[in-house]
Design a protein around this motif. Sequence first.
Motif, mmCIF file in Angstrom:
data_model
loop_
_atom_site.group_PDB
_atom_site.id
_atom_site.type_symbol
_atom_site.label_atom_id
_atom_site.label_comp_id
_atom_site.label_asym_id
_atom_site.label_seq_id
_atom_site.Cartn_x
_atom_site.Cartn_y
_atom_site.Cartn_z
ATOM 1 N N UNK A 34 0.873 -1.276 0.172
ATOM 2 C CA UNK A 34 0.519 -0.075 -0.002
ATOM 3 C C UNK A 34 0.843 1.361 -0.189
ATOM 4 N N UNK A 35 0.513 2.582 -0.619
ATOM 5 C CA UNK A 35 0.823 3.558 -0.040
ATOM 6 C C UNK A 35 0.344 4.130 0.674
ATOM 7 N N UNK A 36 1.510 5.445 1.404
ATOM 8 C CA UNK A 36 0.939 5.658 2.700
ATOM 9 C C UNK A 36 0.828 7.442 2.302
ATOM 10 N N UNK A 37 0.991 7.896 0.719
ATOM 11 C CA UNK A 37 1.852 9.362 0.734
ATOM 12 C C UNK A 37 1.222 9.388 -0.140
ATOM 13 N N UNK A 38 0.446 8.716 -1.420
ATOM 14 C CA UNK A 38 -0.598 9.277 -2.292
ATOM 15 C C UNK A 38 -1.597 7.827 -2.220
ATOM 16 N N UNK A 39 -2.735 8.524 -2.486
ATOM 17 C CA UNK A 39 -3.705 7.598 -2.100
ATOM 18 C C UNK A 39 -4.216 7.245 -3.551
ATOM 19 N N UNK A 40 -4.638 7.288 -4.809
ATOM 20 C CA UNK A 40 -4.822 6.834 -6.103
ATOM 21 C C UNK A 40 -4.438 5.244 -6.233
ATOM 22 N N UNK A 41 -2.920 5.751 -6.033
ATOM 23 C CA UNK A 41 -3.276 3.314 -6.050
ATOM 24 C C UNK A 41 -3.538 2.727 -4.992
ATOM 25 N N UNK A 42 -3.807 2.831 -4.262
ATOM 26 C CA UNK A 42 -4.988 2.732 -2.658
ATOM 27 C C UNK A 42 -6.273 2.506 -3.361
ATOM 28 N N UNK A 43 -7.186 3.303 -4.340
ATOM 29 C CA UNK A 43 -7.976 3.068 -4.498
ATOM 30 C C UNK A 43 -8.258 2.399 -5.500
ATOM 31 N N UNK A 44 -7.236 2.044 -7.075
ATOM 32 C CA UNK A 44 -6.577 1.392 -8.090
ATOM 33 C C UNK A 44 -6.963 -0.107 -6.789
ATOM 34 N N UNK A 45 -6.030 -0.684 -5.523
ATOM 35 C CA UNK A 45 -6.514 -1.564 -5.314
ATOM 36 C C UNK A 45 -7.617 -1.908 -4.871
ATOM 37 N N UNK A 46 -7.633 -1.414 -4.157
ATOM 38 C CA UNK A 46 -9.387 -1.527 -3.251
ATOM 39 C C UNK A 46 -10.045 -2.047 -4.396
ATOM 40 N N UNK A 47 -10.885 -1.181 -5.396
ATOM 41 C CA UNK A 47 -11.066 -1.590 -6.771
ATOM 42 C C UNK A 47 -11.290 -2.903 -7.336
ATOM 43 N N UNK A 48 -9.755 -3.202 -7.183
ATOM 44 C CA UNK A 48 -9.292 -4.667 -7.570
ATOM 45 C C UNK A 48 -9.677 -5.688 -6.839
ATOM 46 N N UNK A 49 -9.856 -5.456 -5.643
ATOM 47 C CA UNK A 49 -9.562 -5.877 -4.322
ATOM 48 C C UNK A 49 -11.033 -6.846 -4.015
ATOM 49 N N UNK A 50 -11.638 -5.954 -4.085
ATOM 50 C CA UNK A 50 -13.348 -6.416 -4.066
ATOM 51 C C UNK A 50 -13.425 -7.525 -5.646
ATOM 52 N N UNK A 51 -13.054 -7.644 -6.365
ATOM 53 C CA UNK A 51 -12.955 -8.413 -7.100
ATOM 54 C C UNK A 51 -12.323 -9.772 -6.504
ATOM 55 N N UNK A 52 -10.906 -9.756 -6.368
ATOM 56 C CA UNK A 52 -10.271 -10.305 -5.489
ATOM 57 C C UNK A 52 -9.228 -9.710 -4.714
ATOM 58 N N UNK A 53 -10.341 -10.577 -3.751
ATOM 59 C CA UNK A 53 -9.481 -9.946 -2.475
ATOM 60 C C UNK A 53 -8.501 -10.932 -2.002
#
Length: 295
Positions: A34-53
């Motif tokens: 995860x990233x701690x200084x920027x949230x764009x990558x975390x939002x992508x990961x969250x959306x991807x993780x909904x299908x592939x948790x």
Amino acid sequence: MAKPVLTRVRIALAVGFAFVCGWVDVVCLTRYKAFSTMMTGNMFQMGYGIIYPKFYGEHHLMPDPVFYFAVICCYFLGIVIHRIAEVKLPRMGRIFGPLFAIIVMTVELGFALEEGAKEEPRWIVCLYAVVFAIQNMMTLRDGLKTSTAFVTGHLHNLGGFAVEICRGNATTEDYKSHAVPVFVMMSLIFGSFTAAVWDKVFGQSMALVPIAPMMAVLFLLHDFVFRRKKPRKEEEADVEKAEAVRAKTINSRLRKQGSMYSTSSRRSPTGLRSSNTAAIEESDDDDDSDSDSDS
């Protein structure tokens, strides 16, 4: 009136903050995915993780979407904390800088010295998200007024600036203003490179310890260079008061000019009649002379 800050001073501070952001993101991405200084990558990961948790390690008890959502919420909390401090405190760097350095050092040393600890809990990145949200907002709003963690906007600006250079419209001030984002991007890359070297040589143990004192120094220097004598709330009130005085002065001048115009308008009909009469008489004289010549 405060003296303008030299471009080289702004570059030096921006380079330091960008180096810290690059280092921290490499460590957090390696450890916590995860990233701690920027949230764009975390939002992508969250959306991807909904299908592939996924679940990472024995400490990671929540699936990816919940984890990334928590990180994003913590970053948002850091933004709110910064705004509250911005309104109340004239110099927040002298408070947050040492505090964040102590937090990072305590977390890193605590897990390094803990016997039998195989890995750090993934939720530590939530704490770091709060810390670096405050740092990012401070550099973006308070002094530097430039992003030291996100480079997409810098690329947009530099692309437009490159076109202006080709057209021959770039000025010296343009070169100075675009020098800061160039050095920010270079320092961000160098910070991530240095963190990768640390990981290769020493591993992930205490990987954030070197940047903790650097953060404290940068926050204090930021306060010193861009020092404010009043909290932001009082500064905004002073600006509003000055704008109100300026608007009142302008309205007063407009009213004065309007009264002068109305006075001149009241006096002008006689002058207009006399000038019109003279013009008509002159035209009649010309007509008479023309008729005489014809006869």
